[in-house]
Motif scaffolding. Structure first.
Motif, PDB file in Angstrom:
ATOM      1  N   LYS A  77       0.837  -1.210   0.000  1.00  0.00           N
ATOM      2  CA  LYS A  77       0.000   0.000   0.000  1.00  0.00           C
ATOM      3  C   LYS A  77       0.868   1.256   0.000  1.00  0.00           C
ATOM      4  CE  LYS A  77      -3.606   2.407   2.636  1.00  0.00           C
ATOM      5  NZ  LYS A  77      -4.464   2.370   3.855  1.00  0.00           N
ATOM      6  N   LEU A  80       2.466   1.651  -3.421  1.00  0.00           N
ATOM      7  CA  LEU A  80       1.503   2.077  -4.440  1.00  0.00           C
ATOM      8  C   LEU A  80       1.215   3.575  -4.331  1.00  0.00           C
ATOM      9  CD1 LEU A  80      -1.015  -0.911  -4.391  1.00  0.00           C
ATOM     10  CD2 LEU A  80       0.539  -0.296  -6.243  1.00  0.00           C
ATOM     11  N   TYR A 134       8.406   1.323  -9.650  1.00  0.00           N
ATOM     12  CA  TYR A 134       7.144   0.842 -10.216  1.00  0.00           C
ATOM     13  C   TYR A 134       6.986  -0.678 -10.182  1.00  0.00           C
ATOM     14  CZ  TYR A 134       9.706  -0.549 -14.414  1.00  0.00           C
ATOM     15  OH  TYR A 134      10.584  -1.157 -15.277  1.00  0.00           O
ATOM     16  N   PRO A 137       6.010  -3.358  -6.116  1.00  0.00           N
ATOM     17  CA  PRO A 137       4.797  -4.047  -5.635  1.00  0.00           C
ATOM     18  C   PRO A 137       4.556  -5.382  -6.322  1.00  0.00           C
ATOM     19  CG  PRO A 137       4.358  -1.723  -6.001  1.00  0.00           C
ATOM     20  CD  PRO A 137       5.710  -1.995  -6.583  1.00  0.00           C
ATOM     21  N   TYR A 152      -5.100  -4.401  -4.167  1.00  0.00           N
ATOM     22  CA  TYR A 152      -3.664  -4.186  -4.149  1.00  0.00           C
ATOM     23  C   TYR A 152      -2.965  -5.038  -5.209  1.00  0.00           C
ATOM     24  CZ  TYR A 152      -4.234  -1.811   0.357  1.00  0.00           C
ATOM     25  OH  TYR A 152      -4.601  -0.946   1.361  1.00  0.00           O
ATOM     26  N   ALA A 155      -3.737  -3.438  -8.596  1.00  0.00           N
ATOM     27  CA  ALA A 155      -3.002  -2.172  -8.684  1.00  0.00           C
ATOM     28  C   ALA A 155      -1.513  -2.411  -8.906  1.00  0.00           C
ATOM     29  CB  ALA A 155      -3.220  -1.350  -7.431  1.00  0.00           C
ATOM     30  N   SER A 156      -0.963  -3.442  -8.275  1.00  0.00           N
ATOM     31  CA  SER A 156       0.457  -3.761  -8.449  1.00  0.00           C
ATOM     32  C   SER A 156       0.774  -4.161  -9.875  1.00  0.00           C
ATOM     33  CB  SER A 156       0.852  -4.897  -7.487  1.00  0.00           C
ATOM     34  OG  SER A 156       0.686  -4.503  -6.147  1.00  0.00           O
ATOM     35  N   VAL A 159       0.410  -0.722 -12.139  1.00  0.00           N
ATOM     36  CA  VAL A 159       1.524   0.235 -12.071  1.00  0.00           C
ATOM     37  C   VAL A 159       2.782  -0.326 -12.713  1.00  0.00           C
ATOM     38  CG1 VAL A 159       0.602   1.343  -9.996  1.00  0.00           C
ATOM     39  CG2 VAL A 159       2.289  -0.483  -9.756  1.00  0.00           C
TER      40      VAL A 159
END
Length: 421
Positions: A77, A80, A134, A137, A152, A155-156, A159
């Motif tokens: 988190k 990110l 970047y 994660p 998460y 999102a990982s 990104v």
């Protein structure tokens, strides 16, 4: 053998890098303009020996024998938030401050990127550094086998592809290959997938797609006409690479004949161009190694990004010059170090091997060190191709140090337990 088995990622990355270079040179119709010099071979071999010696001779188990477990969700988190904010600031800088646009010519975007830079934008410069995290994660999620929360995880993965926006905007091909290698190395290291026909096929398809993207970006960046006539292929065959490492006469004749489809020619040219991209650095280094007037950089060639930073925030006015006689070409990691340090490079590469061993053993202790380990593996693969730590490549190390600093500050909130292994 136990050492190789335990640290197979380190030895494997060095071996893969060498195999890629050797196979590209042996299989593709390329020939060196100048014969390879004994001094060049001796220097490169000595550099590899120095890295391996540094890795093998030191052991940090006595200071890394305590397993530290962070709350992975909280760490991801935090990462990110840092990455999204950093990229948002970076994109604001590119599109608003520097006026880059997808509607512009790629070369014009590159011109705007350099010409419209505003001094004293410390926050934007810091964002440029931190966005290099970047892939952290993604690696951490795979290493920790994180399953929840789903947001998460998604999102990982998202990104991980953020750098491609700027790559497309400026016509840069390197991020495509970098992300591909990060995914491959991470999956091999922490999921150990079995090799089968399906996975081999997916890998081959991915490589073909990458080659296609690479060629398309080159065509768009150089404003080549959609009419792929003899002039088009001649212009590619007379590029800067060909001055040192040129296609054979048979390869040139292939593009001059008319009994091959344009699609076939394009893919053959893409493969040839990729092969030159991979192999020519060693021959560029071979070309400059005996130039008497070659200046010693003392670190200014590889690490000019540091004085550039202080220049940009008006804390210094150090002159920055490209010391390579060939200017805009790659010289391998070893060639770049030769410009800066000559044979003292062996000492620094020995220390680089030592540092890799430390990071490798720390990665056994904590998941936080896994992403930087993956980055070192990529550096190892590219040793014979380009200097991965030159320029913005060193940003990852600064970003990682900043992450360690944050983890120390928020240790009580992010740290779960510490147990002896």
């Amino acid at each position: 053998m136990n050492l190789i088995k335990t640290y197979w990622l380190f030895f494997g990355s060095l071996t893969v890098g060498l195999l890629i270079w050797v196979l590209a040179y042996m299989l593709l119709p390329l020939e060196a303009v100048q014969p390879i010099k004994t001094k060049t071979i001796l220097f490169i071999v000595s550099c590899y020996i120095a890295i391996i010696a540094g890795f093998v001779m030191f052991n940090f188990k006595t200071i890394t024998n305590q397993r530290i477990t962070y709350n992975t969700q909280k760490v991801v988190k935090l990462l990110l938030i840092i990455i999204v904010v950093s990229f948002a600031l970076r994109w604001y800088d590119l599109f608003v401050n520097r006026n880059l646009s997808f509607a512009n010519d790629l070369k014009f975007n590159r011109f705007l990127n350099d010409d419209n830079f505003k001094q004293n934008q410390v926050l934007l410069i810091v964002a440029s550094v931190l966005k290099s995290l970047y892939f952290f994660p993604f690696v951490i999620c795979i290493r920790a086998n994180l399953k929840r929360p789903k947001f998460y995880i998604i999102a990982s993965y998202v990104v991980l592809f953020f750098p491609l926006l700027e790559a497309i905007l400026k016509g840069t091909r390197k991020p495509f290959f970098e992300i591909f290698l990060i995914i491959v190395f991470t999956l091999i290291a922490y999921q150990k997938p079995k090799i089968n026909f399906k996975r081999i096929s997916i890998t081959v398809i991915a490589v073909v797609i990458l080659m296609s993207i690479s060629m398309l970006i080159l065509l768009k960046r150089e404003n080549y006409s959609e009419n792929f006539d003899d002039t088009f292929y001649k212009s590619l065959l007379e590029s800067r690479y060909n001055e040192i490492l040129k296609p054979t006469d048979a390869a040139i004749n292939y593009f001059e004949t008319t009994n091959h489809s344009q699609l076939t020619k394009l893919y053959v040219m893409s493969g040839l161009h990729t092969g030159q991209y991979i192999t020519h650095g060693a021959f560029e280094f071979n070309h400059i190694i005996d130039i008497d007037s070659l200046s010693i950089g003392y670190g200014m060639y590889n690490y000019s990004i540091i004085p550039k930073f202080f220049n940009k925030i008006s804390l210094s006015s150090i002159p920055i010059a490209n010391l390579s006689p060939r200017k805009y070409v790659y010289l391998t990691q070893f060639g770049s170090y030769y410009i800066d340090f000559r044979w003292f490079s062996l000492v620094l590469l020995f220390l680089f091997g030592v540092f890799q061993k430390y990071i490798y053993q720390k990665s056994f202790q904590s998941v936080i060190y896994s992403p930087i380990l993956m980055y070192f593996l990529i550096i190892n693969v590219f040793l014979m191709i380009l200097s991965y730590t030159r320029g913005a490549g060193i940003y990852v190390l600064f970003g990682f140090l900043f992450l360690l600093f944050l983890l120390k500050i928020f240790e009580k909130k992010l740290h779960e337990e510490s147990i002896s292994s």
